[in-house]
Design a protein around this motif. Structure first.
Motif, PDB file in Angstrom:
ATOM      1  N   ARG A  49      42.655   9.441  28.380  1.00 27.46           N
ATOM      2  CA  ARG A  49      44.022   9.031  28.033  1.00 27.46           C
ATOM      3  C   ARG A  49      44.453   7.844  28.894  1.00 27.46           C
ATOM      4  N   TRP A  50      44.186   7.918  30.198  1.00 23.93           N
ATOM      5  CA  TRP A  50      44.545   6.820  31.089  1.00 23.93           C
ATOM      6  C   TRP A  50      43.874   5.525  30.632  1.00 23.93           C
ATOM      7  N   LEU A  51      42.582   5.603  30.330  1.00 27.28           N
ATOM      8  CA  LEU A  51      41.826   4.422  29.932  1.00 27.28           C
ATOM      9  C   LEU A  51      42.347   3.839  28.623  1.00 27.28           C
ATOM     10  N   ARG A  52      42.611   4.687  27.638  1.00 26.54           N
ATOM     11  CA  ARG A  52      43.135   4.198  26.357  1.00 26.54           C
ATOM     12  C   ARG A  52      44.509   3.551  26.531  1.00 26.54           C
ATOM     13  N   THR A  53      45.351   4.145  27.357  1.00 27.05           N
ATOM     14  CA  THR A  53      46.684   3.594  27.592  1.00 27.05           C
ATOM     15  C   THR A  53      46.597   2.271  28.341  1.00 27.05           C
ATOM     16  N   GLU A  54      45.749   2.210  29.345  1.00 27.71           N
ATOM     17  CA  GLU A  54      45.591   0.968  30.110  1.00 27.71           C
ATOM     18  C   GLU A  54      45.068  -0.153  29.221  1.00 27.71           C
ATOM     19  N   ARG A  55      44.119   0.195  28.356  1.00 35.09           N
ATOM     20  CA  ARG A  55      43.576  -0.792  27.421  1.00 35.09           C
ATOM     21  C   ARG A  55      44.666  -1.297  26.474  1.00 35.09           C
ATOM     22  N   ALA A  56      45.490  -0.395  25.966  1.00 38.06           N
ATOM     23  CA  ALA A  56      46.582  -0.793  25.065  1.00 38.06           C
ATOM     24  C   ALA A  56      47.599  -1.661  25.801  1.00 38.06           C
ATOM     25  N   LEU A  57      47.895  -1.336  27.046  1.00 38.68           N
ATOM     26  CA  LEU A  57      48.825  -2.160  27.831  1.00 38.68           C
ATOM     27  C   LEU A  57      48.264  -3.568  28.014  1.00 38.68           C
ATOM     28  N   PRO A 109      49.080  -6.333  32.559  1.00 41.58           N
ATOM     29  CA  PRO A 109      50.428  -5.913  32.177  1.00 41.58           C
ATOM     30  C   PRO A 109      51.335  -5.911  33.402  1.00 41.58           C
ATOM     31  N   ASP A 110      52.607  -5.688  33.169  1.00 42.65           N
ATOM     32  CA  ASP A 110      53.552  -5.531  34.267  1.00 42.65           C
ATOM     33  C   ASP A 110      53.034  -4.403  35.166  1.00 42.65           C
ATOM     34  N   PRO A 111      52.936  -4.622  36.467  1.00 41.32           N
ATOM     35  CA  PRO A 111      52.387  -3.586  37.363  1.00 41.32           C
ATOM     36  C   PRO A 111      53.139  -2.256  37.270  1.00 41.32           C
ATOM     37  N   ASP A 114      48.530  -5.519  24.839  1.00 39.61           N
ATOM     38  CA  ASP A 114      49.895  -5.574  24.313  1.00 39.61           C
ATOM     39  C   ASP A 114      49.975  -4.899  22.944  1.00 39.61           C
ATOM     40  N   GLU A 115      49.349  -3.709  22.854  1.00 40.57           N
ATOM     41  CA  GLU A 115      49.324  -2.925  21.623  1.00 40.57           C
ATOM     42  C   GLU A 115      50.225  -1.712  21.766  1.00 40.57           C
ATOM     43  N   THR A 116      50.446  -1.036  20.655  1.00 37.34           N
ATOM     44  CA  THR A 116      51.180   0.223  20.675  1.00 37.34           C
ATOM     45  C   THR A 116      50.372   1.247  21.456  1.00 37.34           C
ATOM     46  N   LEU A 117      51.053   2.032  22.264  1.00 36.36           N
ATOM     47  CA  LEU A 117      50.349   3.040  23.056  1.00 36.36           C
ATOM     48  C   LEU A 117      49.765   4.113  22.149  1.00 36.36           C
ATOM     49  N   PRO A 118      48.615   4.657  22.517  1.00 36.09           N
ATOM     50  CA  PRO A 118      47.984   5.684  21.685  1.00 36.09           C
ATOM     51  C   PRO A 118      48.829   6.958  21.696  1.00 36.09           C
ATOM     52  N   PRO A 119      48.784   7.729  20.609  1.00 35.64           N
ATOM     53  CA  PRO A 119      49.556   8.974  20.572  1.00 35.64           C
ATOM     54  C   PRO A 119      49.014   9.979  21.588  1.00 35.64           C
ATOM     55  N   LEU A 120      49.895  10.808  22.077  1.00 35.09           N
ATOM     56  CA  LEU A 120      49.528  11.807  23.072  1.00 35.09           C
ATOM     57  C   LEU A 120      49.041  13.065  22.364  1.00 35.09           C
ATOM     58  N   VAL A 121      47.766  13.352  22.486  1.00 36.04           N
ATOM     59  CA  VAL A 121      47.161  14.505  21.834  1.00 36.04           C
ATOM     60  C   VAL A 121      47.112  15.698  22.788  1.00 36.04           C
ATOM     61  N   LEU A 122      47.026  15.428  24.065  1.00 34.16           N
ATOM     62  CA  LEU A 122      46.814  16.473  25.060  1.00 34.16           C
ATOM     63  C   LEU A 122      48.032  17.381  25.235  1.00 34.16           C
ATOM     64  N   PHE A 156      48.471   9.959  34.769  1.00 34.04           N
ATOM     65  CA  PHE A 156      47.093  10.435  34.940  1.00 34.04           C
ATOM     66  C   PHE A 156      47.031  11.461  36.069  1.00 34.04           C
ATOM     67  N   LEU A 157      47.659  11.155  37.192  1.00 33.60           N
ATOM     68  CA  LEU A 157      47.626  12.074  38.328  1.00 33.60           C
ATOM     69  C   LEU A 157      48.353  13.387  38.016  1.00 33.60           C
ATOM     70  N   ALA A 158      49.399  13.323  37.203  1.00 33.75           N
ATOM     71  CA  ALA A 158      50.079  14.551  36.784  1.00 33.75           C
ATOM     72  C   ALA A 158      49.151  15.427  35.948  1.00 33.75           C
ATOM     73  N   TRP A 159      48.377  14.803  35.065  1.00 33.77           N
ATOM     74  CA  TRP A 159      47.417  15.576  34.273  1.00 33.77           C
ATOM     75  C   TRP A 159      46.332  16.166  35.167  1.00 33.77           C
ATOM     76  N   ILE A 160      45.917  15.426  36.188  1.00 31.93           N
ATOM     77  CA  ILE A 160      44.913  15.942  37.127  1.00 31.93           C
ATOM     78  C   ILE A 160      45.481  17.134  37.892  1.00 31.93           C
ATOM     79  N   ARG A 161      46.743  17.064  38.308  1.00 37.42           N
ATOM     80  CA  ARG A 161      47.379  18.217  38.969  1.00 37.42           C
ATOM     81  C   ARG A 161      47.409  19.420  38.035  1.00 37.42           C
ATOM     82  N   THR A 162      47.688  19.171  36.764  1.00 39.96           N
ATOM     83  CA  THR A 162      47.691  20.256  35.785  1.00 39.96           C
ATOM     84  C   THR A 162      46.296  20.869  35.664  1.00 39.96           C
TER      85      THR A 162
END
Length: 128
Positions: free
Chosen positions: A86-94, A24-26, A97-105, A36-42
């Motif tokens: 979440r990071w892995l699912r989003t990266e896979r969707a990117l 995907p676009d970098p 070229d699929e719709t991003l997974p919904p945010l459950v967290l 992902f890093l924001a969630w890790i800080r949380t």
């Protein structure tokens, strides 16, 4: 047959991820990493909050203090694990070229932290 093609060699998760779709676009990948890093800080903040509660002395009764401290640390561990998922699912969707997974967290964190704050507040007011 190359060394990479041998059946005895385990395939790493990174190789499986990169084998899917196209790059995907970098900027999107880097934005996903920042999230992902924001969630890790949380998660680290929750764990630190648990440690702070455990060391809070006589502010709360011992069983409540220990229970809240353990809960905060455990939730921090769960958030860290779910952040990677979440990071892995989003990266896979990117990559696909699929719709991003919904945010459950986010809703779980919002309502969970609000409930924990109410419990701490009530406990602090009840001990005064």
């Amino acid at each position: 047959m190359s060394a990479q093609d041998t059946p005895d060699r385990p395939v790493r998760w990174t190789e499986r991820l990169l084998a899917e779709g196209s790059d995907p676009d970098p900027r999107f990948t880097l934005a996903n990493e920042r999230t992902f890093l924001a969630w890790i800080r949380t998660a680290l903040a929750l764990i630190a909050g648990g440690v702070g509660l455990a060391l809070s002395g006589h502010l709360l009764s011992t069983p409540l203090r220990q229970g809240l401290a353990a809960a905060f640390a455990a939730v921090g561990a769960v958030v860290a694990a779910l952040a990677f998922r979440r990071w892995l699912r989003t990266e896979r969707a990117l990559r696909r070229d699929e719709t991003l997974p919904p945010l459950v967290l986010a809703p779980l964190m919002s309502y969970g932290l609000a409930a924990a704050a109410v419990v701490v507040l009530v406990a602090l007011l009840a001990t005064r």
